[in-house]
Design a protein around this motif. Structure first.
Motif, PDB file in Angstrom:
ATOM      1  N   LEU A  20      -0.614   3.407   4.504  1.00 36.33           N
ATOM      2  CA  LEU A  20       0.270   4.430   3.948  1.00 36.33           C
ATOM      3  C   LEU A  20       0.322   4.413   2.427  1.00 36.33           C
ATOM      4  O   LEU A  20       1.158   5.095   1.831  1.00 36.33           O
ATOM      5  CB  LEU A  20       1.688   4.251   4.510  1.00 36.33           C
ATOM      6  CG  LEU A  20       1.823   4.371   6.036  1.00 36.33           C
ATOM      7  CD1 LEU A  20       3.269   4.148   6.459  1.00 36.33           C
ATOM      8  CD2 LEU A  20       1.317   5.722   6.523  1.00 36.33           C
ATOM      9  N   SER A  21      -0.549   3.658   1.791  1.00 33.03           N
ATOM     10  CA  SER A  21      -0.570   3.608   0.337  1.00 33.03           C
ATOM     11  C   SER A  21      -1.089   4.932  -0.223  1.00 33.03           C
ATOM     12  O   SER A  21      -1.674   5.746   0.490  1.00 33.03           O
ATOM     13  CB  SER A  21      -1.467   2.466  -0.149  1.00 33.03           C
ATOM     14  OG  SER A  21      -2.813   2.700   0.219  1.00 33.03           O
ATOM     15  N   ARG A  22      -0.884   5.150  -1.512  1.00 37.04           N
ATOM     16  CA  ARG A  22      -1.348   6.379  -2.160  1.00 37.04           C
ATOM     17  C   ARG A  22      -2.857   6.532  -2.022  1.00 37.04           C
ATOM     18  O   ARG A  22      -3.371   7.637  -1.806  1.00 37.04           O
ATOM     19  CB  ARG A  22      -0.970   6.357  -3.650  1.00 37.04           C
ATOM     20  CG  ARG A  22       0.520   6.551  -3.907  1.00 37.04           C
ATOM     21  CD  ARG A  22       0.832   6.380  -5.379  1.00 37.04           C
ATOM     22  NE  ARG A  22       2.237   6.598  -5.641  1.00 37.04           N
ATOM     23  CZ  ARG A  22       2.770   7.767  -5.985  1.00 37.04           C
ATOM     24  NH1 ARG A  22       1.984   8.824  -6.098  1.00 37.04           N
ATOM     25  NH2 ARG A  22       4.057   7.904  -6.195  1.00 37.04           N
ATOM     26  N   LYS A  23      -3.573   5.429  -2.137  1.00 38.38           N
ATOM     27  CA  LYS A  23      -5.029   5.474  -2.055  1.00 38.38           C
ATOM     28  C   LYS A  23      -5.506   5.602  -0.612  1.00 38.38           C
ATOM     29  O   LYS A  23      -6.524   6.220  -0.330  1.00 38.38           O
ATOM     30  CB  LYS A  23      -5.614   4.202  -2.687  1.00 38.38           C
ATOM     31  CG  LYS A  23      -7.131   4.185  -2.763  1.00 38.38           C
ATOM     32  CD  LYS A  23      -7.613   2.904  -3.425  1.00 38.38           C
ATOM     33  CE  LYS A  23      -9.122   2.859  -3.462  1.00 38.38           C
ATOM     34  NZ  LYS A  23      -9.626   1.593  -4.062  1.00 38.38           N
ATOM     35  N   GLY A  24      -4.774   4.988   0.315  1.00 41.50           N
ATOM     36  CA  GLY A  24      -5.124   5.063   1.729  1.00 41.50           C
ATOM     37  C   GLY A  24      -6.120   4.023   2.194  1.00 41.50           C
ATOM     38  O   GLY A  24      -6.593   4.067   3.334  1.00 41.50           O
ATOM     39  N   SER A  25      -6.464   3.065   1.299  1.00 40.72           N
ATOM     40  CA  SER A  25      -7.404   2.007   1.662  1.00 40.72           C
ATOM     41  C   SER A  25      -7.189   0.806   0.747  1.00 40.72           C
ATOM     42  O   SER A  25      -6.529   0.909  -0.298  1.00 40.72           O
ATOM     43  CB  SER A  25      -8.847   2.497   1.548  1.00 40.72           C
ATOM     44  OG  SER A  25      -9.153   2.875   0.218  1.00 40.72           O
ATOM     45  N   VAL A  26      -7.779  -0.326   1.123  1.00 44.01           N
ATOM     46  CA  VAL A  26      -7.661  -1.547   0.323  1.00 44.01           C
ATOM     47  C   VAL A  26      -8.529  -1.420  -0.924  1.00 44.01           C
ATOM     48  O   VAL A  26      -9.664  -0.941  -0.862  1.00 44.01           O
ATOM     49  CB  VAL A  26      -8.094  -2.778   1.153  1.00 44.01           C
ATOM     50  CG1 VAL A  26      -8.047  -4.047   0.301  1.00 44.01           C
ATOM     51  CG2 VAL A  26      -7.210  -2.930   2.377  1.00 44.01           C
ATOM     52  N   ASP A  27      -8.004  -1.854  -2.075  1.00 43.37           N
ATOM     53  CA  ASP A  27      -8.763  -1.790  -3.320  1.00 43.37           C
ATOM     54  C   ASP A  27     -10.030  -2.643  -3.226  1.00 43.37           C
ATOM     55  O   ASP A  27     -10.020  -3.740  -2.656  1.00 43.37           O
ATOM     56  CB  ASP A  27      -7.904  -2.288  -4.486  1.00 43.37           C
ATOM     57  CG  ASP A  27      -6.703  -1.391  -4.740  1.00 43.37           C
ATOM     58  OD1 ASP A  27      -6.751  -0.214  -4.359  1.00 43.37           O
ATOM     59  OD2 ASP A  27      -5.711  -1.885  -5.324  1.00 43.37           O
ATOM     60  N   SER A  47       0.543  -5.424   2.617  1.00 44.57           N
ATOM     61  CA  SER A  47       0.209  -4.484   1.542  1.00 44.57           C
ATOM     62  C   SER A  47      -0.515  -5.257   0.451  1.00 44.57           C
ATOM     63  O   SER A  47      -0.424  -6.479   0.364  1.00 44.57           O
ATOM     64  CB  SER A  47       1.458  -3.802   0.967  1.00 44.57           C
ATOM     65  OG  SER A  47       2.302  -4.756   0.346  1.00 44.57           O
ATOM     66  N   SER A  48      -1.231  -4.524  -0.391  1.00 46.63           N
ATOM     67  CA  SER A  48      -1.981  -5.177  -1.456  1.00 46.63           C
ATOM     68  C   SER A  48      -2.280  -4.203  -2.579  1.00 46.63           C
ATOM     69  O   SER A  48      -2.305  -2.992  -2.386  1.00 46.63           O
ATOM     70  CB  SER A  48      -3.296  -5.750  -0.910  1.00 46.63           C
ATOM     71  OG  SER A  48      -4.152  -4.708  -0.477  1.00 46.63           O
ATOM     72  N   CYS A  49      -2.498  -4.751  -3.768  1.00 42.39           N
ATOM     73  CA  CYS A  49      -2.967  -3.973  -4.920  1.00 42.39           C
ATOM     74  C   CYS A  49      -3.778  -4.924  -5.785  1.00 42.39           C
ATOM     75  O   CYS A  49      -3.293  -5.997  -6.157  1.00 42.39           O
ATOM     76  CB  CYS A  49      -1.808  -3.393  -5.718  1.00 42.39           C
ATOM     77  SG  CYS A  49      -2.351  -2.479  -7.207  1.00 42.39           S
ATOM     78  N   ALA A  50      -4.997  -4.546  -6.107  1.00 44.27           N
ATOM     79  CA  ALA A  50      -5.881  -5.423  -6.871  1.00 44.27           C
ATOM     80  C   ALA A  50      -5.489  -5.510  -8.341  1.00 44.27           C
ATOM     81  O   ALA A  50      -5.977  -6.366  -9.071  1.00 44.27           O
ATOM     82  CB  ALA A  50      -7.324  -4.927  -6.756  1.00 44.27           C
ATOM     83  N   GLY A  51      -4.589  -4.649  -8.769  1.00 43.19           N
ATOM     84  CA  GLY A  51      -4.222  -4.561 -10.181  1.00 43.19           C
ATOM     85  C   GLY A  51      -4.491  -3.144 -10.674  1.00 43.19           C
ATOM     86  O   GLY A  51      -5.462  -2.507 -10.248  1.00 43.19           O
ATOM     87  N   ARG A  52      -3.630  -2.646 -11.557  1.00 42.67           N
ATOM     88  CA  ARG A  52      -3.795  -1.253 -11.995  1.00 42.67           C
ATOM     89  C   ARG A  52      -3.121  -1.002 -13.336  1.00 42.67           C
ATOM     90  O   ARG A  52      -2.215  -1.736 -13.756  1.00 42.67           O
ATOM     91  CB  ARG A  52      -3.193  -0.314 -10.962  1.00 42.67           C
ATOM     92  CG  ARG A  52      -1.695  -0.515 -10.722  1.00 42.67           C
ATOM     93  CD  ARG A  52      -1.222   0.263  -9.517  1.00 42.67           C
ATOM     94  NE  ARG A  52       0.212   0.041  -9.283  1.00 42.67           N
ATOM     95  CZ  ARG A  52       0.885   0.522  -8.244  1.00 42.67           C
ATOM     96  NH1 ARG A  52       0.244   1.262  -7.343  1.00 42.67           N
ATOM     97  NH2 ARG A  52       2.180   0.289  -8.102  1.00 42.67           N
TER      98      ARG A  52
END
Length: 238
Positions: A20-27, A47-52
């Motif tokens: 359900l993230s904005r991107k819709g997939s893992v970074d 959930s995850s975010c590689a950095g932004r």
């Protein structure tokens, strides 16, 4: 249903849900790390975010507005350029801020000892206001300076992800070797012996309770709690 089975059921249910993230997939930069964790029976990621690098418009009363109510003017998981930020700033109507956010992982762990492997934090971030009520408060030269810093942090963040992945992989492999080389009967005997020893020292305290030395208050572990522990991970020293 025992706790291990309940954790497996919970893991399967969560991993089967849509992203359900904005991107819709893992970074891309964190895919291998997420796969490593989800491939172990004692972990799964929620959930995850590689950095932004992001540019947010908080509106007129920006200091009190929650993140989900902000207007996202710019979002990138790669190094950005000044022109993109300048163009995005023209859309700001309130208080716009430039942010760099490092790797973030939310991980559910089967037991406390599993969570301790992931206990890493970081302050490797950046947050600077650029506009107030839609008016640009800094020069383009300063914006260019901030972008260079943000991009440097992004590159360092990628290196930290790689170091963290390698250290975690090594720790998990070491744990696996330790568990397979140590008979389960010995582990059970050791645990029982530890509980018996604690009871002899203080018969009023049961196994599964911890006592702080400072105030002698009990911190009980409830066997009916959720079968996982939520851990937020920020690579710093790995």
């Amino acid at each position: 249903m025992d706790r291990s089975a309940e954790f497996r059921r919970w893991k399967a249910q969560c991993l089967s849900k849509a992203d359900l993230s904005r991107k819709g997939s893992v970074d891309e930069d964190v895919v291998e790390l997420v796969q490593l964790l989800n491939g172990r029976e004692q972990f799964f990621t929620t959930s995850s975010c590689a950095g932004r690098i992001i540019l947010l418009d908080r509106g007129i009363n920006g200091s009190e507005v929650q993140k989900q109510n902000c207007c996202w003017l710019l979002v990138t998981h790669k190094p950005c350029v000044k022109d993109d930020v300048i163009v995005a700033l023209k859309k700001a109507n309130g208080d716009a801020i430039l942010k760099f956010e490092p790797l973030v992982l939310h991980v559910q762990c089967r037991q406390l000892q599993d969570a301790q492997i992931l206990a890493v934090r970081s302050t490797h971030g950046l947050e600077v206001p650029l506009t107030h009520k839609g008016k640009l408060m800094v020069t383009e030269e300063y914006i260019n300076f901030l972008i260079k810093i943000a991009n440097q942090k992004m590159e360092e963040n990628k290196k930290r992800i790689e170091r963290f992945y390698n250290c975690l992989q090594h720790a998990l492999e070491k744990e696996t070797i330790s568990m397979t080389s140590y008979p389960k009967e010995k582990i059970k005997e050791k645990n029982n012996s530890s509980c018996t020893h604690k009871k002899k020292r203080n018969p009023e305290k049961a196994c599964g309770k911890y006592i702080t030395e400072g105030n002698n208050k009990e911190l009980e572990i409830d066997d009916h709690d959720d079968p996982g522990i939520s851990v937020t991970i920020f690579p710093e020293d790995y």
